[in-house]
Design a protein around this motif. Sequence first.
Motif, mmCIF file in Angstrom:
data_model
loop_
_atom_site.group_PDB
_atom_site.id
_atom_site.type_symbol
_atom_site.label_atom_id
_atom_site.label_comp_id
_atom_site.label_asym_id
_atom_site.label_seq_id
_atom_site.Cartn_x
_atom_site.Cartn_y
_atom_site.Cartn_z
ATOM 1 N N ALA A 171 0.820 -1.222 0.000
ATOM 2 C CA ALA A 171 0.000 0.000 0.000
ATOM 3 C C ALA A 171 0.847 1.261 0.000
ATOM 4 C CB ALA A 171 -0.942 -0.002 1.203
ATOM 5 N N VAL A 172 2.023 1.207 0.644
ATOM 6 C CA VAL A 172 2.874 2.400 0.730
ATOM 7 C C VAL A 172 4.180 2.254 -0.046
ATOM 8 C CG1 VAL A 172 1.935 3.240 2.897
ATOM 9 C CG2 VAL A 172 3.799 1.573 2.939
ATOM 10 N N ASN A 173 4.516 1.036 -0.445
ATOM 11 C CA ASN A 173 5.781 0.803 -1.141
ATOM 12 C C ASN A 173 5.578 -0.189 -2.283
ATOM 13 O OD1 ASN A 173 8.529 0.799 -1.743
ATOM 14 N ND2 ASN A 173 9.070 -0.575 -0.072
ATOM 15 N N PRO A 174 4.704 0.159 -3.231
ATOM 16 C CA PRO A 174 4.391 -0.781 -4.312
ATOM 17 C C PRO A 174 5.633 -1.131 -5.122
ATOM 18 C CG PRO A 174 3.556 1.424 -4.804
ATOM 19 C CD PRO A 174 3.993 1.433 -3.382
ATOM 20 N N ASP A 175 5.826 -2.424 -5.313
ATOM 21 C CA ASP A 175 6.957 -2.933 -6.097
ATOM 22 C C ASP A 175 8.315 -2.535 -5.522
ATOM 23 O OD1 ASP A 175 5.168 -4.070 -7.975
ATOM 24 O OD2 ASP A 175 4.977 -2.131 -8.985
ATOM 25 N N GLY A 176 8.340 -2.080 -4.271
ATOM 26 C CA GLY A 176 9.609 -1.707 -3.648
ATOM 27 C C GLY A 176 10.196 -0.419 -4.167
ATOM 28 N N ASN A 177 9.373 0.430 -4.778
ATOM 29 C CA ASN A 177 9.883 1.656 -5.406
ATOM 30 C C ASN A 177 10.571 2.580 -4.404
ATOM 31 O OD1 ASN A 177 8.844 0.788 -7.844
ATOM 32 N ND2 ASN A 177 6.951 1.953 -7.657
ATOM 33 N N LEU A 178 9.995 2.728 -3.212
ATOM 34 C CA LEU A 178 10.573 3.646 -2.228
ATOM 35 C C LEU A 178 11.853 3.065 -1.639
ATOM 36 C CD1 LEU A 178 7.435 5.001 -0.332
ATOM 37 C CD2 LEU A 178 8.484 5.805 -2.439
ATOM 38 N N SER A 179 11.844 1.777 -1.345
ATOM 39 C CA SER A 179 13.030 1.131 -0.777
ATOM 40 C C SER A 179 14.213 1.233 -1.716
ATOM 41 C CB SER A 179 12.739 -0.337 -0.464
ATOM 42 O OG SER A 179 11.670 -0.456 0.449
ATOM 43 N N ALA A 180 13.957 1.237 -3.015
ATOM 44 C CA ALA A 180 15.036 1.286 -3.997
ATOM 45 C C ALA A 180 15.695 2.659 -4.065
ATOM 46 C CB ALA A 180 14.500 0.906 -5.380
ATOM 47 N N CYS A 181 15.015 3.669 -3.558
ATOM 48 C CA CYS A 181 15.518 5.041 -3.671
ATOM 49 C C CYS A 181 16.454 5.437 -2.543
ATOM 50 C CB CYS A 181 14.354 6.030 -3.691
ATOM 51 S SG CYS A 181 13.268 5.873 -5.107
ATOM 52 N N LEU A 182 16.425 4.698 -1.441
ATOM 53 C CA LEU A 182 17.123 5.158 -0.252
ATOM 54 C C LEU A 182 17.576 3.969 0.581
ATOM 55 C CD1 LEU A 182 17.720 7.870 1.285
ATOM 56 C CD2 LEU A 182 15.614 7.465 2.549
ATOM 57 N N ASN A 183 18.800 4.013 1.060
ATOM 58 C CA ASN A 183 19.314 2.970 1.948
ATOM 59 C C ASN A 183 18.533 3.023 3.258
ATOM 60 O OD1 ASN A 183 20.738 1.267 3.634
ATOM 61 N ND2 ASN A 183 22.737 2.145 3.169
ATOM 62 N N LEU A 184 17.800 1.967 3.560
ATOM 63 C CA LEU A 184 16.957 1.969 4.753
ATOM 64 C C LEU A 184 17.772 2.100 6.035
ATOM 65 C CD1 LEU A 184 14.273 -0.739 3.865
ATOM 66 C CD2 LEU A 184 14.073 1.744 3.733
ATOM 67 N N ASP A 185 19.043 1.741 6.010
ATOM 68 C CA ASP A 185 19.879 1.886 7.198
ATOM 69 C C ASP A 185 20.095 3.343 7.576
ATOM 70 O OD1 ASP A 185 20.215 -0.846 7.593
ATOM 71 O OD2 ASP A 185 22.000 -0.939 6.337
ATOM 72 N N GLN A 186 19.807 4.265 6.660
ATOM 73 C CA GLN A 186 20.002 5.688 6.938
ATOM 74 C C GLN A 186 18.762 6.346 7.537
ATOM 75 O OE1 GLN A 186 22.328 6.279 2.845
ATOM 76 N NE2 GLN A 186 22.638 8.017 4.200
#
Length: 329
Positions: free
Chosen positions: A129-144
């Motif tokens: 619902a908030v990250n379709p196809d992982g688009n947001l995760s691909a833009c930014l290192n989640l560790d940051q």
Amino acid sequence: MSVSNALRVSIVGAGAIGCTLAARIANSGQPVSMLARGKTLEVIRSAGVTLFDLEGECQATVRAESDCAALGIQDVIFICTKATALSGLLPELSPLVGPETIVVPVVNGVPWWYFHGVSGRHAGRRIEAVNPDGNLSACLNLDQILGCVIFITAHTESPGVVRSNNKHLMILGEPNNQLSERLELVRTLIERSGIEARASETIRDALWTKILANLTSNPLSVITGASLEQIYSQPELKTIVSKVFNEALVIAGAYGARIAFDPQTFMTLWAGMGNVRTSMLQDHDAGRPLELAAIGDAVVELAALQGIDMPVTKDILALARIRALNTSH
């Protein structure tokens, strides 16, 4: 890294929350840059940011740009935008983000990083619902990412001019629930600005408290046009709120979150916010997209992962969508 004038701090988004943070942080002596557009960009460049809150009038000079490349790599970035804007915004932020940059999303609803840093069967899961196809995760290192839950009610009176009539609170926490130097850095930065800032080892507890507040008020406000005081005090609306609250409380518990308020205390607290129009109602009246996916659909998705239904919540979300659709025509 320590809080000092050498710290490079940027706020992405110049709406009510972004301008509130900018005014408070800049007024503390910490230089702030903002990413803004259109008339708001012009006003901030010429007159700065003005905040009217419980401390009085706060006028602050900040640097405003429309291009991330003009600002360069930052130490701390506060993303103060609508959840609906993230898919188009995050890819543009790369010029701001270096390997040590701390990214603090100040965004309503279930965050796209929700399952980052946790163990168990849902570790690393994506919320469609908030990250379709992982688009947001691909833009930014989640560790940051540093988790943030903000309890600030504010509205924009005109570009760069914001009013807030309630106390300010921000709760910060690492997605892995550990205390860290960067957590204390950002907490101190916020605290020095005059905003109450807490470091949490259970950031998702605070997150679910805010999700409950948003879910029980925002969609219903679009349907009814009611203020927070009306939603949480009028008997007919309180009956509906109680049903949504109880459905969501089960989901919060299923994910191990502890909510500090019983239902009646919760309603009394939010009714005390007064004649405040929710951010979603403000968006609806202005013809902007509604954050129903992050505030509502994501919770329903989390419920489905646990095999739990949310019939009343789903009905309210459907009615809010119909209301928005009919108004836009």
